[in-house]
Design a protein around this motif. Structure first.
Motif, PDB file in Angstrom:
ATOM      1  N   LYS A 111      -8.037   9.137   6.103  1.00 55.23           N
ATOM      2  CA  LYS A 111      -9.371   9.328   6.686  1.00 55.23           C
ATOM      3  C   LYS A 111      -9.844   8.106   7.471  1.00 55.23           C
ATOM      4  O   LYS A 111     -10.940   8.123   8.032  1.00 55.23           O
ATOM      5  N   TYR A 112      -9.036   7.061   7.498  1.00 55.24           N
ATOM      6  CA  TYR A 112      -9.429   5.823   8.163  1.00 55.24           C
ATOM      7  C   TYR A 112      -8.907   5.738   9.596  1.00 55.24           C
ATOM      8  O   TYR A 112      -9.630   5.298  10.505  1.00 55.24           O
ATOM      9  N   TRP A 113      -7.647   6.113   9.815  1.00 57.78           N
ATOM     10  CA  TRP A 113      -7.049   5.995  11.131  1.00 57.78           C
ATOM     11  C   TRP A 113      -7.836   6.724  12.220  1.00 57.78           C
ATOM     12  O   TRP A 113      -8.062   6.159  13.300  1.00 57.78           O
ATOM     13  N   PRO A 114      -8.304   7.955  12.005  1.00 55.79           N
ATOM     14  CA  PRO A 114      -9.038   8.643  13.079  1.00 55.79           C
ATOM     15  C   PRO A 114     -10.315   7.925  13.514  1.00 55.79           C
ATOM     16  O   PRO A 114     -10.813   8.182  14.616  1.00 55.79           O
ATOM     17  N   LYS A 115     -10.831   7.025  12.689  1.00 53.77           N
ATOM     18  CA  LYS A 115     -12.074   6.335  13.012  1.00 53.77           C
ATOM     19  C   LYS A 115     -11.859   5.053  13.819  1.00 53.77           C
ATOM     20  O   LYS A 115     -12.825   4.470  14.317  1.00 53.77           O
ATOM     21  N   GLN A 172      -4.624  -3.239  -5.552  1.00 56.94           N
ATOM     22  CA  GLN A 172      -5.749  -2.906  -6.437  1.00 56.94           C
ATOM     23  C   GLN A 172      -7.052  -2.805  -5.641  1.00 56.94           C
ATOM     24  O   GLN A 172      -8.097  -3.312  -6.054  1.00 56.94           O
ATOM     25  N   ALA A 173      -6.977  -2.136  -4.491  1.00 55.05           N
ATOM     26  CA  ALA A 173      -8.137  -1.995  -3.612  1.00 55.05           C
ATOM     27  C   ALA A 173      -8.603  -0.543  -3.586  1.00 55.05           C
ATOM     28  O   ALA A 173      -7.942   0.351  -4.124  1.00 55.05           O
ATOM     29  N   ASP A 174      -9.743  -0.316  -2.930  1.00 53.80           N
ATOM     30  CA  ASP A 174     -10.306   1.027  -2.876  1.00 53.80           C
ATOM     31  C   ASP A 174      -9.780   1.827  -1.692  1.00 53.80           C
ATOM     32  O   ASP A 174     -10.268   2.932  -1.429  1.00 53.80           O
ATOM     33  N   ARG A 175      -8.807   1.277  -0.978  1.00 49.31           N
ATOM     34  CA  ARG A 175      -8.235   1.953   0.181  1.00 49.31           C
ATOM     35  C   ARG A 175      -6.824   1.429   0.405  1.00 49.31           C
ATOM     36  O   ARG A 175      -6.454   0.373  -0.126  1.00 49.31           O
ATOM     37  N   PRO A 176      -6.021   2.136   1.187  1.00 48.22           N
ATOM     38  CA  PRO A 176      -4.682   1.625   1.498  1.00 48.22           C
ATOM     39  C   PRO A 176      -4.778   0.234   2.124  1.00 48.22           C
ATOM     40  O   PRO A 176      -5.693  -0.048   2.898  1.00 48.22           O
ATOM     41  N   LYS A 177      -3.811  -0.623   1.811  1.00 48.89           N
ATOM     42  CA  LYS A 177      -3.926  -2.034   2.195  1.00 48.89           C
ATOM     43  C   LYS A 177      -3.983  -2.235   3.705  1.00 48.89           C
ATOM     44  O   LYS A 177      -4.568  -3.213   4.173  1.00 48.89           O
ATOM     45  N   GLN A 178      -3.410  -1.310   4.475  1.00 47.54           N
ATOM     46  CA  GLN A 178      -3.443  -1.486   5.925  1.00 47.54           C
ATOM     47  C   GLN A 178      -4.850  -1.384   6.498  1.00 47.54           C
ATOM     48  O   GLN A 178      -5.088  -1.766   7.652  1.00 47.54           O
ATOM     49  N   TYR A 179      -5.802  -0.918   5.685  1.00 51.60           N
ATOM     50  CA  TYR A 179      -7.183  -0.796   6.138  1.00 51.60           C
ATOM     51  C   TYR A 179      -8.111  -1.844   5.519  1.00 51.60           C
ATOM     52  O   TYR A 179      -9.320  -1.783   5.699  1.00 51.60           O
ATOM     53  N   LEU A 180      -7.522  -2.809   4.823  1.00 53.74           N
ATOM     54  CA  LEU A 180      -8.306  -3.943   4.365  1.00 53.74           C
ATOM     55  C   LEU A 180      -8.592  -4.861   5.550  1.00 53.74           C
ATOM     56  O   LEU A 180      -7.834  -4.913   6.520  1.00 53.74           O
ATOM     57  N   THR A 212      -9.040  -4.488  10.634  1.00 56.22           N
ATOM     58  CA  THR A 212      -8.110  -4.057   9.598  1.00 56.22           C
ATOM     59  C   THR A 212      -6.735  -4.692   9.839  1.00 56.22           C
ATOM     60  O   THR A 212      -6.401  -5.082  10.971  1.00 56.22           O
ATOM     61  N   ILE A 213      -5.954  -4.771   8.779  1.00 56.08           N
ATOM     62  CA  ILE A 213      -4.579  -5.257   8.902  1.00 56.08           C
ATOM     63  C   ILE A 213      -3.826  -4.425   9.929  1.00 56.08           C
ATOM     64  O   ILE A 213      -3.086  -4.956  10.775  1.00 56.08           O
ATOM     65  N   LEU A 214      -4.018  -3.128   9.887  1.00 54.03           N
ATOM     66  CA  LEU A 214      -3.350  -2.237  10.832  1.00 54.03           C
ATOM     67  C   LEU A 214      -3.702  -2.585  12.275  1.00 54.03           C
ATOM     68  O   LEU A 214      -2.827  -2.619  13.153  1.00 54.03           O
ATOM     69  N   GLU A 215      -4.969  -2.857  12.546  1.00 56.58           N
ATOM     70  CA  GLU A 215      -5.379  -3.208  13.905  1.00 56.58           C
ATOM     71  C   GLU A 215      -4.723  -4.507  14.368  1.00 56.58           C
ATOM     72  O   GLU A 215      -4.262  -4.611  15.517  1.00 56.58           O
TER      73      GLU A 215
END
Length: 236
Positions: free
Chosen positions: A65-69, A24-32, A38-41
């Motif tokens: 749009k998050y990964w390229p940044k 229930q977030a404003d972005r995919p959870k891997q970018y929280l 981020t979780i992904l990092e």
């Protein structure tokens, strides 16, 4: 660190194309964010600290749009590719990318959930040292009494918990065998809940190894607090 007897290259595939609707977030959870990353990092940095990986393939959404940044987008060991509609489509795309890059079918590949940022070096070493052609995965043996219910939550029966495990990731297999197993499972209409289930459909019997309880999957908002605590503990 000891190595498998058969010295093959080791790769990782980290499917990261999901939207994480349960968060229930404003972005995919891997970018929280967890501890300002981020979780992904966190997940990628944990994998990159295991020097045996040749490359890490990251299937992401074409609309991401998050990964390229992120700075890790420029890391020489991390290669992104297009993800798919479902997790297993992303994994299959990642495996195909590895083959297109020149990886051999008998090389090893670990598939790891992007939402498991607390994976430890010890768990990665354990699964790699036990690599075999049947497949290997991490898990946690069930400790609690298990119940099966109907759709209304009414208990139907108690399920025997002996030799019952929670399956975790990473899950490891030979690249070509896993690729073919997922493709065959798709053709046969099998529900692929993880890589081991595709291998099982082909008649393989993956080896279950006990993993760390800290290797949690961030799925619900409250999981962020627990993952944050594990990350802080692991870095003290």
């Amino acid at each position: 660190m000891s190595q498998p007897l058969n010295r093959k290259a080791l790769y990782a595939v980290v499917p990261a194309a999901g939207i994480g609707s349960r968060m229930q977030a404003d972005r995919p959870k891997q970018y929280l964010l967890l501890n300002d990353k981020t979780i992904l990092e966190h997940t990628l940095e944990a994998l990159l600290s295991f020097n045996s990986f040749e490359k890490i393939i990251l299937p992401v959404s074409a609309e991401d749009k998050y990964w390229p940044k992120l700075k890790l987008n420029e890391h020489s060991k991390v290669i992104s590719c297009h993800g798919g509609k479902e997790r297993y489509h992303s994994v299959l795309n990642g495996l195909k990318t590895l083959l297109n890059l020149g990886a051999k079918k008998d090389d090893w590949v670990m598939v790891h959930d992007v939402a498991r940022p607390c994976i430890s070096i010890e768990d990665l070493e354990n699964i790699y040292e036990n690599a075999n052609e049947q497949g290997v995965l991490l898990g946690l043996m069930v400790r609690d009494t298990m119940k099966r219910t109907d759709n209304d939550g009414q208990v139907l029966k108690t399920v025997e918990r002996n030799n019952l495990w929670h399956a975790l990731t990473p899950q490891l297999a030979p690249l070509g065998i896993l690729h073919d197993a997922i493709e065959q499972a798709l053709v046969d209409g099998i529900n692929i809940t993880d890589e081991a289930s595709a291998l099982e459909h082909m008649g393989f019997q993956p080896k279950m190894l006990a993993g760390s309880p800290s290797n949690i999957k961030v799925t619900h908002p409250q999981d962020l607090l627990l993952a944050n605590a594990f990350l802080k503990f692991n870095h003290t």
